[in-house]
Motif scaffolding. Structure first.
Motif, PDB file in Angstrom:
ATOM      1  N   PRO A 127       3.567   0.166 -12.074  1.00  0.00           N
ATOM      2  CA  PRO A 127       2.784   1.186 -11.365  1.00  0.00           C
ATOM      3  C   PRO A 127       1.285   0.932 -11.408  1.00  0.00           C
ATOM      4  CG  PRO A 127       4.438   2.199 -12.778  1.00  0.00           C
ATOM      5  CD  PRO A 127       4.400   0.752 -13.137  1.00  0.00           C
ATOM      6  N   ILE A 128       0.823   0.197 -12.417  1.00  0.00           N
ATOM      7  CA  ILE A 128      -0.599  -0.107 -12.543  1.00  0.00           C
ATOM      8  C   ILE A 128      -0.941  -1.299 -11.672  1.00  0.00           C
ATOM      9  CG2 ILE A 128      -2.429  -0.757 -14.152  1.00  0.00           C
ATOM     10  CD1 ILE A 128      -0.867   0.607 -16.364  1.00  0.00           C
ATOM     11  N   VAL A 129      -2.048  -1.215 -10.943  1.00  0.00           N
ATOM     12  CA  VAL A 129      -2.495  -2.327 -10.110  1.00  0.00           C
ATOM     13  C   VAL A 129      -3.109  -3.372 -11.029  1.00  0.00           C
ATOM     14  CG1 VAL A 129      -3.961  -3.026  -8.182  1.00  0.00           C
ATOM     15  CG2 VAL A 129      -2.882  -0.781  -8.180  1.00  0.00           C
ATOM     16  N   GLN A 130      -2.271  -4.317 -11.446  1.00  0.00           N
ATOM     17  CA  GLN A 130      -2.706  -5.325 -12.405  1.00  0.00           C
ATOM     18  C   GLN A 130      -2.046  -6.663 -12.100  1.00  0.00           C
ATOM     19  OE1 GLN A 130      -1.438  -3.954 -16.281  1.00  0.00           O
ATOM     20  NE2 GLN A 130       0.700  -4.406 -15.876  1.00  0.00           N
ATOM     21  N   GLY A 131      -2.621  -7.716 -12.674  1.00  0.00           N
ATOM     22  CA  GLY A 131      -2.077  -9.049 -12.470  1.00  0.00           C
ATOM     23  C   GLY A 131      -2.250  -9.509 -11.035  1.00  0.00           C
ATOM     24  N   LEU A 132      -1.370 -10.380 -10.590  1.00  0.00           N
ATOM     25  CA  LEU A 132      -1.406 -10.884  -9.224  1.00  0.00           C
ATOM     26  C   LEU A 132      -0.338 -10.200  -8.387  1.00  0.00           C
ATOM     27  CD1 LEU A 132      -1.772 -14.717  -9.915  1.00  0.00           C
ATOM     28  CD2 LEU A 132      -3.570 -13.126  -9.214  1.00  0.00           C
TER      29      LEU A 132
END
Length: 270
Positions: free
Chosen positions: A149-154
């Motif tokens: 759910p978190i906008v993280q990584g690629l």
């Protein structure tokens, strides 16, 4: 109950450098830890601990861009007592290491790719209409699918728009994905990186993707609010191909190096 979670989030933003525990956050909301956790997840889509981690890493991004503090000092300043833990979490969440993030902010990155294509496997396509809320400035809209759910990584796939319209995410692997979008004012892209804030965000959770399917998912963005998680990926801070803007950032940081007084850091356990 709405105000209880809002109060807890406010405390996280104010005291992210402290060793905040689940019990302490629940106490601030005057709720049991178990009910607080359930309520918090229902409002934000994630746990209190992950929300706090997102705030800490978001603050770390700003310190990397706006100061000449060492990575070690930044780790302690945002609530970590282990440099290795901080670097690994930052790298996993932002997609690049802290040192690389700082370097790219000063030197620029290649033209952004709208989608990542890997391997010969037949994968899925997600498309639909993206609708912005009323905004009175030109924007750039980033759309992507993530494994949390978190906008993280690629993102597994991404697209970039400049207004409401059709987006297309190609070559999405099988699995469960979270569709996320953020609109940034074009004027902010030319401004200092740490000043770039999403004007609006949108989300679609738990999207199950099968091989070779074509899914249609319309996405309506809303103005950013208190329950929206910070964006941890390297965008939008690094989205600038203007050398003059990068040079201005470099000069600004050099000025701060010569003018800034000594710092007092908070060294706390995460």
């Amino acid at each position: 109950m709405h105000n209880a979670v809002e109060r807890a989030i406010s405390i996280m933003w104010d005291r992210y450098h402290e060793p905040l525990s689940l019990d302490a956050m629940a106490d601030s909301a005057f709720l049991s830890r178990f009910y607080f956790s359930r309520l918090f997840r229902s409002k934000t889509g994630t746990s209190p601990g992950r929300f706090l981690t997102a705030i800490r890493l978001y603050k770390a991004k700003n310190l990397l861009l706006e100061t000449d503090m060492s990575v070690t000092d930044i780790a302690y300043a945002v609530g970590y007592n282990s440099l290795g833990t901080f670097i690994s979490r930052f790298t996993r969440s932002v997609g690049i290491s802290p040192a690389r993030y700082r370097w790219l902010a000063e030197n620029g990155i290649p033209q952004l790719s709208r989608t990542r294509t890997t391997g010969p496997r037949r994968r899925a396509t997600i498309s639909g209409r993206l609708v912005l809320p009323p905004v009175d400035v030109p924007v750039k809209v980033y759309v992507g699918v993530f494994d949390s759910p978190i906008v993280q990584g690629l993102p597994a796939s991404c697209d970039i728009l400049e207004a409401s319209g059709e987006y297309v995410l190609r070559d999405v692997p099988e699995g469960e994905w979270y569709l996320r979008a953020a609109a940034i004012a074009l004027g902010d892209i030319a401004a200092r990186p740490s000043m770039r804030r999403p004007l609006a965000v949108g989300a679609y959770d738990a999207l199950t993707v099968g091989s070779g399917v074509n899914l249609t998912v319309d996405l309506e963005l809303h103005h950013t609010g208190v329950f929206d998680l910070p964006i941890l990926i390297a965008l939008p801070e690094l989205d600038s191909t203007d050398p003059a803007a990068r040079n201005r950032r470099g000069f600004a940081r050099n000025d701060r190096r010569t003018a800034r007084p000594s710092r007092v850091l908070h060294r706390a356990k995460s």
